[in-house]
Write an enzyme that holds these catalytic residues in place. Structure first.
Site, PDB file in Angstrom:
ATOM      1  N   LYS A  50       0.872  -1.186   0.000  1.00 31.31           N
ATOM      2  CA  LYS A  50       0.000   0.000   0.000  1.00 31.31           C
ATOM      3  C   LYS A  50       0.897   1.220   0.000  1.00 31.31           C
ATOM      4  CE  LYS A  50      -4.516   0.651   0.571  1.00 31.31           C
ATOM      5  NZ  LYS A  50      -5.470  -0.441   0.302  1.00 31.31           N
TER       6      LYS A  50
HETATM    7  N1  GLU Z   1      -7.344  -0.074  -2.641  1.00 28.96           N
HETATM    8  C1  GLU Z   1      -8.122  -1.266  -2.839  1.00 28.96           C
HETATM    9  C2  GLU Z   1      -8.076  -2.127  -1.596  1.00 28.96           C
HETATM   10  O1  GLU Z   1      -7.849  -1.649  -0.518  1.00 28.96           O
HETATM   11  C3  GLU Z   1      -7.778  -2.003  -4.125  1.00 28.96           C
HETATM   12  C4  GLU Z   1      -6.393  -2.522  -4.222  1.00 28.96           C
HETATM   13  C5  GLU Z   1      -6.040  -3.079  -5.603  1.00 28.96           C
HETATM   14  O2  GLU Z   1      -6.906  -3.197  -6.450  1.00 28.96           O
HETATM   15  O3  GLU Z   1      -4.877  -3.391  -5.768  1.00 28.96           O
HETATM   16  O4  GLU Z   1      -8.328  -3.299  -1.633  1.00 28.96           O
END
Ligand code: GLU
Length: 447
Positions: free
Chosen positions: A133
């Site tokens: 992230k």
């Molecule tokens: N931000 C989204 C999550 O927390 C999607 C992450 C992604 O598609 O890689 O799952």
């Protein structure tokens, strides 16, 4: 969008507050550690399933943590320095994968927690990704579109080879969207040799469809939340037609979940976001409200509803609560307020461990984030596959495949909760940890 600088903003806020309270009286904002929540959740599951001691050490730690400070030229010619993060928790199952968040609260603790949750999500849904992230600590609503583009591009440049289509693949998260993904893609491939450019479209997912995105990715997280609620309703012989629900956060996840629930005949009666909360006993039209939010930047001021305060919102009697905003919303203080049968976590980490205990003791069901909101990363995986194969799938195909994957994950979690006689969050962790334990046992540790 106006362009204000941090330098201009800070003294203004202080002087406003100073009129009301003296500096000594000012409450010190203490941000609860989100990573502490992850650690508590992880320890509970690891104890219960008796996770191998050594593998436990590996999974309790992130692999890489990148912090970048980078300069960006503002519209008026000034330079501002921004701080961005990318935390890579684990890649035993596949390339690091996870969103990028633009928010003033982004810090290393939060990004660590969010990265770790991504590893569990991929393991529960059995997609070949690890967890990561990232984000930038700033409020994007205070910058112009051209500034936002330069901030995004310069961050991508600063990350360099930290990301890559087979190594670490960003996606949208809070306050980021397909446009921002398109800028990341364009910046990344512009820095590659010309012969590589067309092979690297899958460096980021959640792109606009025209830039190589997948049909159905935009609604995927909300769609997944609704598939989860439907499955829960089936299990409980609960009729969603005429059922009432409330939603916190009306960005991508909240607004899509709200609209799709409405198609099932359920009634949206209250919504809260950063600008305020609204209530309507007759029901709110999610699509109309989404148009208002796009125009005004939030739910506040929506005429066809009654404004309510935060506590009244949290105390609204309804069948289902979909938190789809930020972390730590259901806590020791607010969990006793909830008057719902089910909490379906569209957000990441909306319930802290105290909140969890209270919900359990009050008999409120919960579909945990790492299962409930995994529709986003599942369809990100489909987008990644389509890019690698130069394919574009029909919407029906995407939806069908998402349904199949997320429902299998639901059943694994439900059956594990029953077998271990535990709550669903702990069960979801057990599903994830069992899979990762197998991966490590088969592979061993180098050297
Ligand atoms: N931000 C989204 C999550 O927390 C999607 C992450 C992604 O598609 O890689 O799952």
């Amino acid at each position: 969008m106006s362009s204000k600088t941090v330098v201009e903003k800070v003294p203004k806020v202080i002087s406003e507050r100073a009129e009301q309270v003296s500096v000594e009286q000012m409450p010190k904002p203490v941000k609860a550690s989100v990573y502490d929540n992850v650690t508590k959740q992880f320890n509970k599951a690891a104890d219960l399933m008796k996770l191998d001691r050594n593998i436990r050490k590996i999974l309790a730690t992130t692999m890489n943590e990148i912090v970048v400070h980078f300069p960006v030229k503002m519209d008026d010619g000034r330079i501002e320095i921004f701080t961005g993060y990318r935390v890579q928790h684990n890649n035993a199952q596949g390339p690091f994968k996870g969103g990028l968040r633009f928010h003033p609260d982004v810090d290393i603790d939060e990004v660590r927690a969010l990265a770790t949750w991504m590893t569990w999500k991929a393991a529960i849904t059995q997609i070949p990704f690890g967890g990561a992230k990232g984000g930038i600590q700033f409020d994007p609503s205070e910058y112009s579109r051209t500034e936002l583009e330069r901030i995004t591009r310069r961050f991508t440049f600063a990350l360099g080879d930290t990301i890559g289509p087979e190594y670490d693949i960003p996606a949208p998260d809070v306050n980021t969207n397909p446009q921002i993904m398109a800028w990341i893609l364009d910046t990344y491939i512009s820095l590659r040799p010309p012969t590589r450019r067309q092979n690297d479209l899958h460096v980021v997912t959640g792109k606009p469809v025209e830039a190589g995105g997948s049909l159905g990715r935009d609604k995927a997280t909300g769609q997944g939340v609704v598939y989860m609620i439907e499955e829960w309703a089936k299990d409980h012989k609960f009729d969603l037609k005429g059922a009432t629900y409330i939603v916190q956060g009306f960005g991508n996840v909240g607004s899509w979940a709200a609209r799709l629930m409405q198609l099932l005949g359920s009634k949206l009666i209250a919504v809260e976001d950063a600008t305020g909360a609204i209530y309507s006993v007759r029901g709110l039209d999610a699509k109309h409200l989404a148009a208002h939010v796009r125009q005004k930047g939030g739910v506040a001021g929506y005429k066809i509803a009654e404004p309510i305060d935060h506590e009244t919102f949290m105390r609204t009697k309804a069948d289902i609560f979909i938190p789809a905003a930020l972390e730590n919303q259901i806590t020791v203080e607010t969990a006793p307020w909830l008057m719902v049968k089910l909490v379906a976590e569209g957000a990441n980490g909306p319930t802290d461990p105290d909140g969890d205990e209270i919900l359990q003791s009050r008999g409120i069901d919960l579909i945990p984030d790492i299962l409930c909101n995994s529709g986003g990363v599942i369809v990100s995986y489909f987008e990644w596959l389509q890019n690698k194969r130069s394919e574009s799938w029909e919407l029906e195909e995407v939806d069908q495949k998402l349904h199949k994957k997320i429902i299998s994950a639901y059943r694994r979690v439900r059956d594990t909760a029953r077998d271990h006689q535990t709550d669903w969050r702990t069960a979801a962790y057990i599903v994830a940890l069992c899979r990762l334990e197998r991966v490590y046992k088969e592979r061993g540790i180098f050297p």
